[in-house]
Design a protein around this motif. Structure first.
Motif, PDB file in Angstrom:
ATOM      1  N   VAL A  75       0.814  -1.226   0.000  1.00 22.40           N
ATOM      2  CA  VAL A  75       0.000   0.000   0.000  1.00 22.40           C
ATOM      3  C   VAL A  75       0.849   1.280   0.000  1.00 22.40           C
ATOM      4  CG1 VAL A  75      -1.599   1.351   1.422  1.00 22.40           C
ATOM      5  CG2 VAL A  75      -2.091  -1.034   0.920  1.00 22.40           C
ATOM      6  N   PRO A  76       1.983   1.355   0.776  1.00 23.01           N
ATOM      7  CA  PRO A  76       2.768   2.600   0.769  1.00 23.01           C
ATOM      8  C   PRO A  76       3.337   2.962  -0.601  1.00 23.01           C
ATOM      9  CG  PRO A  76       3.345   1.255   2.657  1.00 23.01           C
ATOM     10  CD  PRO A  76       2.465   0.419   1.793  1.00 23.01           C
ATOM     11  N   PHE A  77       3.293   2.051  -1.573  1.00 24.05           N
ATOM     12  CA  PHE A  77       3.837   2.372  -2.901  1.00 24.05           C
ATOM     13  C   PHE A  77       2.739   2.743  -3.896  1.00 24.05           C
ATOM     14  CE2 PHE A  77       6.845  -0.832  -1.126  1.00 24.05           C
ATOM     15  CZ  PHE A  77       7.891   0.068  -0.906  1.00 24.05           C
ATOM     16  N   VAL A  78       1.486   2.706  -3.437  1.00 21.15           N
ATOM     17  CA  VAL A  78       0.376   2.946  -4.364  1.00 21.15           C
ATOM     18  C   VAL A  78      -0.070   4.407  -4.263  1.00 21.15           C
ATOM     19  CG1 VAL A  78      -1.928   2.212  -5.069  1.00 21.15           C
ATOM     20  CG2 VAL A  78      -0.359   0.561  -4.046  1.00 21.15           C
ATOM     21  N   ASP A  79       0.194   5.184  -5.286  1.00 23.51           N
ATOM     22  CA  ASP A  79      -0.160   6.603  -5.255  1.00 23.51           C
ATOM     23  C   ASP A  79      -1.539   6.837  -5.850  1.00 23.51           C
ATOM     24  OD1 ASP A  79       2.300   7.155  -4.159  1.00 23.51           O
ATOM     25  OD2 ASP A  79       3.256   7.324  -6.112  1.00 23.51           O
ATOM     26  N   VAL A  80      -2.512   6.091  -5.388  1.00 23.79           N
ATOM     27  CA  VAL A  80      -3.858   6.218  -5.951  1.00 23.79           C
ATOM     28  C   VAL A  80      -4.759   6.907  -4.931  1.00 23.79           C
ATOM     29  CG1 VAL A  80      -5.853   4.980  -6.889  1.00 23.79           C
ATOM     30  CG2 VAL A  80      -3.526   4.123  -7.286  1.00 23.79           C
ATOM     31  N   HIS A  81      -5.563   7.822  -5.399  1.00 24.52           N
ATOM     32  CA  HIS A  81      -6.531   8.475  -4.528  1.00 24.52           C
ATOM     33  C   HIS A  81      -7.858   7.739  -4.632  1.00 24.52           C
ATOM     34  CE1 HIS A  81      -8.329  11.819  -2.322  1.00 24.52           C
ATOM     35  NE2 HIS A  81      -9.375  11.621  -3.078  1.00 24.52           N
ATOM     36  N   VAL A  82      -8.366   7.266  -3.494  1.00 24.03           N
ATOM     37  CA  VAL A  82      -9.670   6.598  -3.496  1.00 24.03           C
ATOM     38  C   VAL A  82     -10.681   7.599  -2.961  1.00 24.03           C
ATOM     39  CG1 VAL A  82     -10.969   4.580  -2.781  1.00 24.03           C
ATOM     40  CG2 VAL A  82      -8.471   4.457  -2.936  1.00 24.03           C
ATOM     41  N   PRO A  83     -11.491   8.197  -3.840  1.00 24.73           N
ATOM     42  CA  PRO A  83     -12.377   9.267  -3.368  1.00 24.73           C
ATOM     43  C   PRO A  83     -13.407   8.736  -2.380  1.00 24.73           C
ATOM     44  CG  PRO A  83     -12.415   9.026  -5.777  1.00 24.73           C
ATOM     45  CD  PRO A  83     -11.702   7.844  -5.227  1.00 24.73           C
ATOM     46  N   GLY A  84     -13.718   9.523  -1.361  1.00 26.07           N
ATOM     47  CA  GLY A  84     -14.738   9.128  -0.392  1.00 26.07           C
ATOM     48  C   GLY A  84     -14.195   8.248   0.706  1.00 26.07           C
ATOM     49  N   LEU A  85     -13.503   7.172   0.312  1.00 21.93           N
ATOM     50  CA  LEU A  85     -13.024   6.214   1.304  1.00 21.93           C
ATOM     51  C   LEU A  85     -11.896   6.803   2.140  1.00 21.93           C
ATOM     52  CD1 LEU A  85     -14.099   3.410   1.761  1.00 21.93           C
ATOM     53  CD2 LEU A  85     -12.269   2.491   0.365  1.00 21.93           C
ATOM     54  N   PHE A  86     -10.953   7.472   1.484  1.00 22.09           N
ATOM     55  CA  PHE A  86      -9.841   8.076   2.209  1.00 22.09           C
ATOM     56  C   PHE A  86      -9.686   9.536   1.787  1.00 22.09           C
ATOM     57  CE2 PHE A  86      -8.570   3.586   2.318  1.00 22.09           C
ATOM     58  CZ  PHE A  86      -8.418   3.446   3.691  1.00 22.09           C
ATOM     59  N   GLY A  87      -9.028  10.313   2.652  1.00 20.70           N
ATOM     60  CA  GLY A  87      -8.878  11.735   2.385  1.00 20.70           C
ATOM     61  C   GLY A  87      -7.720  12.068   1.463  1.00 20.70           C
ATOM     62  N   GLY A  88      -6.863  11.093   1.147  1.00 22.56           N
ATOM     63  CA  GLY A  88      -5.715  11.404   0.302  1.00 22.56           C
ATOM     64  C   GLY A  88      -5.273  10.179  -0.475  1.00 22.56           C
ATOM     65  N   GLU A  89      -4.088  10.247  -1.082  1.00 24.16           N
ATOM     66  CA  GLU A  89      -3.551   9.091  -1.779  1.00 24.16           C
ATOM     67  C   GLU A  89      -3.241   7.996  -0.778  1.00 24.16           C
ATOM     68  OE1 GLU A  89      -0.188  10.743  -3.661  1.00 24.16           O
ATOM     69  OE2 GLU A  89      -1.300  11.471  -5.407  1.00 24.16           O
ATOM     70  N   LEU A  90      -3.325   6.740  -1.234  1.00 21.46           N
ATOM     71  CA  LEU A  90      -3.115   5.609  -0.326  1.00 21.46           C
ATOM     72  C   LEU A  90      -1.738   5.673   0.332  1.00 21.46           C
ATOM     73  CD1 LEU A  90      -4.698   2.526  -2.106  1.00 21.46           C
ATOM     74  CD2 LEU A  90      -5.442   3.659  -0.017  1.00 21.46           C
ATOM     75  N   SER A  91      -0.743   6.213  -0.403  1.00 18.90           N
ATOM     76  CA  SER A  91       0.611   6.223   0.131  1.00 18.90           C
ATOM     77  C   SER A  91       0.886   7.426   1.027  1.00 18.90           C
ATOM     78  CB  SER A  91       1.609   6.229  -1.032  1.00 18.90           C
ATOM     79  OG  SER A  91       1.340   7.355  -1.847  1.00 18.90           O
ATOM     80  N   SER A  92      -0.111   8.323   1.186  1.00 18.39           N
ATOM     81  CA  SER A  92       0.125   9.518   1.993  1.00 18.39           C
ATOM     82  C   SER A  92       0.175   9.150   3.483  1.00 18.39           C
ATOM     83  CB  SER A  92      -0.976  10.548   1.742  1.00 18.39           C
ATOM     84  OG  SER A  92      -2.203  10.064   2.247  1.00 18.39           O
ATOM     85  N   PRO A  93       0.971   9.889   4.279  1.00 17.66           N
ATOM     86  CA  PRO A  93       1.099   9.556   5.699  1.00 17.66           C
ATOM     87  C   PRO A  93      -0.235   9.503   6.434  1.00 17.66           C
ATOM     88  CG  PRO A  93       2.719  11.211   5.069  1.00 17.66           C
ATOM     89  CD  PRO A  93       1.822  11.023   3.894  1.00 17.66           C
ATOM     90  N   GLY A  94      -1.170  10.400   6.063  1.00 11.87           N
ATOM     91  CA  GLY A  94      -2.465  10.428   6.756  1.00 11.87           C
ATOM     92  C   GLY A  94      -3.213   9.112   6.608  1.00 11.87           C
ATOM     93  N   VAL A  95      -3.247   8.593   5.375  1.00 11.21           N
ATOM     94  CA  VAL A  95      -3.964   7.341   5.116  1.00 11.21           C
ATOM     95  C   VAL A  95      -3.236   6.170   5.776  1.00 11.21           C
ATOM     96  CG1 VAL A  95      -4.692   5.735   3.323  1.00 11.21           C
ATOM     97  CG2 VAL A  95      -4.994   8.193   2.992  1.00 11.21           C
TER      98      VAL A  95
END
Lengths: 297, 363
Positions: free
Chosen positions: B40-60
């Motif tokens: 997951v930390p290598f996946v730069d995909v934004h999942v709208p609604g489910l998470f607030g940022g890209e999957l690899s972002s520190p927040g997620v």
């Protein structure tokens, strides 16, 4: 220790014991009769406290604070009875014989209920005005005792006597006492114990709600988690007193309340709470059935 | 005979705990999920609604890591509730012990993180054996009450802070001087995330080994009928204590990882509410199913951290106030969902595939 400090701590400790007794007695009876560990009991307490706060701050049209408090007391008690009744009628009743599910159901109700109260009224402590006479102090043996403490004590004693009278003198009480001792035998006699279950839950809810009213006065405010915190000490009181015994609960509430007040005063805040837990551990090691309990559970 | 015999049977015949089913494919499935999560930390995909940022972002990653820690702690709790049938209301004590113990050892004795964690775990084991021995003098509901009281004593201790070491209500922040640099700072969130994942995977492996072992079979026999186990010549006490202590150590390890995630220890982690949340996680997922507990922990961690953010974004704004307030409370939604599941789907989420007619194994 001067006499004044002793008297003040004793009355405050007994007031606290009164609040503990009100929440613990219902818990003990429900457990004794139905083997249900009612985790929603803390919610009944919170409901009582918030109903009082609601009436005291919103019913401005009742000008006399004394009368308003009386109305608040009645509404909170009735609400506690209703919530207790509904919990048994709609949730617990569906799962007789399945203790784990019953505990889980009451746990869910408790957490969802507390979150509901928090979502409606926020998690900030809420304070409410109390009638003038409760804010005065009475001088006993040189000690200045807040009248509210004496009132809490008096109401708890009246309710203890009333509860014991109902249990000992009425037919419902007889069935409840017999049911605590041996439920199957009561059922075998052709008596509908399920009716007593509902009754005990409603009365337990009402008593806990009164505990919430008095707790709100005692601690000068209410929070949504208030009931859950009290529930933990109520558990300690119930186990020390002996599950299912109202007299044991009363005795143990007095011991726990006084110990907590005196130790907290002399050894520092928090130490009294820890001492109570040690008291529980000692009771379990020496007398696992509790002070007045019949048999070890 | 009185009502006592019924109580002593404990939480045995409950619709909430389904009979065990073993699956050979489960370790493979869980392994595959773990490998996927590791990427997951290598996946730069934004999942709208489910998470607030890209999957690899520190927040997620932070949200997922908290979910993974909860998943591990929930599995450890399932070991005693779902597999051994003991309702402990004091599991928060051991989680908080890992959290505070590690932190205090680092701060008071200037130990490194790597040295503090094992000592904290040993301490947790010893305390679990001592307190467990006292609490196991009673069974069933009284056991629940006693464990709750012990945990509450620790909660009062860290919150009132009579000795002046735990930081009271404020809690005790993490002093990063004693932690390897690779585990601190926002940029290294992915490393802590992997640590959390490793904890969850390791806990799963240990719990699975434990329940499949000879002792583990006795655990489940105790859950089914403690008196019969005793009659067969075994001492249930020893096995219950073993289950209790193992579970406590695993929970403490979760606390040690959680310390790095939230960078501090707060009294809330020791409160009874945390234990109650654990019960919600385990039952939400399905009692007596390790993957169910893991799923429950993940969902809980996700909702707890995500819901407030969703509420702030204004999704609930059109709703009337009396509905908006409760809906922004994770515990209101989870509590209600929990009651519905317990009433209508006692096996939790793990039982839903079977309920919907999809055949699959459990573990």
């Amino acid at each position: 220790m001067s006499l004044q400090v002793f008297v003040l701590l004793s009355v405050t400790g007994l007031g606290l014991a009164g609040v503990y007794f009100l929440i613990a007695s219902g818990l003990s009876l429900i457990f004794g009769l139905m083997d249900v560990l009612n985790l929603a009991h803390g919610l009944f307490f919170t409901v009582g406290g918030y109903a009082t706060w609601w009436v005291m701050t919103r019913f401005q049209w009742i000008e006399s604070l004394g009368l308003r408090f009386l109305v608040a007391f009645l509404i909170a008690t009735v609400l506690g009875l209703a919530v207790g009744w509904a919990t048994e009628r709609f949730f617990v009743r569906r799962f007789y014989g399945d203790h784990v599910t019953q505990i889980l159901i009451t746990l869910g109700i408790s957490l969802a209920g507390v979150a509901l109260v928090g979502g409606w009224f926020s998690y900030d402590p809420q304070t409410f005005p109390v009638p003038e006479f409760m804010r005065q102090v009475a001088v006993i043996a040189g000690a200045r005792i807040p009248v509210s403490r004496l009132l809490i004590l008096a109401i708890s004693v009246v309710l203890l006597v009333g509860l014991l009278a109902v249990l000992r003198r009425t037919r419902h009480g007889l069935i409840i006492r017999a049911g605590v001792e041996n439920r199957q035998m009561v059922q075998a006699m052709g008596i509908d114990v399920a009716k007593s279950f509902t009754l005990v839950f409603a009365v337990g809810g009402g008593l806990a709600a009164i505990g919430g009213i008095l707790g709100g006065v005692f601690f000068a405010g209410v929070t949504p988690e208030f009931g859950l915190n009290m529930l933990i000490f109520a558990f300690i009181v119930v186990v020390i007193g002996g599950l299912g015994s109202v007299e044991g609960t009363a005795l143990s509430a007095v011991i726990v309340g006084l110990t907590q007040q005196f130790v907290n005063f002399f050894a520092g805040a928090g130490v009294g709470d820890l001492t109570v837990v040690v008291l529980l551990a000692v009771t379990l090691l020496l007398r696992p059935q509790g002070l007045l309990g019949e048999v070890a559970r | 005979m009185s009502a006592v015999t019924e109580v002593s049977e404990g939480p045995t015949t409950s619709a909430a705990i389904p009979p065990p089913r073993r699956s050979r494919t489960l370790p493979i499935t869980m392994g595959a999920v773990a490998v996927l999560l590791a990427f997951v930390p290598f996946v730069d995909v934004h999942v709208p609604g489910l998470f607030g940022g890209e999957l690899s972002s520190p927040g997620v990653l932070q949200i997922l890591a908290v979910g993974l820690v909860f998943a591990g702690v929930a599995m450890s709790y399932d070991l005693i509730l779902g597999y051994t049938g003991m309702l402990s209301l004091g599991h928060a004590l051991y989680f908080a012990l890992g959290l505070y113990g590690t932190n205090l050892l680092m701060r008071l004795f200037e130990l490194s993180y790597a040295a503090a964690v094992p000592i904290a775990l040993v301490g947790s084991f010893v305390l679990a054996v001592v307190l467990g021995s006292v609490a196991l003098r009673v069974r069933g509901v009284a056991f629940a009450m006693v464990t709750l009281a012990f945990a509450e004593a620790f909660h009062v201790f860290v919150e009132a802070d009579p000795v002046g070491i735990t930081g009271g209500e404020e809690g005790l922040s993490l002093d990063t001087a004693y932690v390897p640099d690779i585990l601190t700072g926002v940029v290294n969130t992915r490393v802590v995330y992997w640590l959390a994942l490793a904890f969850a995977v390791l806990t799963f492996a240990i719990c699975r080994q434990a329940v499949a072992s000879r002792a583990g079979r006795v655990f489940q026999a105790i859950r089914e009928n403690e008196d019969r186990v005793e009659m067969l010549g075994l001492r249930p006490f020893n096995f219950k204590l073993l289950s209790f202590a193992l579970s406590a150590v695993l929970a403490s390890a979760g606390g040690a990882v959680y310390l790095l995630l939230v960078r501090g220890a707060t009294p809330g982690s020791a409160s009874s509410v945390f234990t109650l949340n654990l019960i919600i996680m385990v039952v939400l997922g399905g009692l007596g199913r390790l993957w169910g507990a893991a799923l429950g922990g993940l969902v809980f961690g996700y909702l707890q951290l995500r819901l407030p953010a969703v509420a702030r974004s204004g999704v609930f704004d059109p709703l009337p106030d009396w509905l908006e307030g409760p809906l922004t409370e994770p515990l209101f939604i989870l509590g209600t969902l929990f009651v519905i599941l317990v009433m209508f789907a006692p096996g939790g989420l793990a039982s839903l595939p079977a309920r919907l007619g999809i055949k699959r194994g459990g573990g």
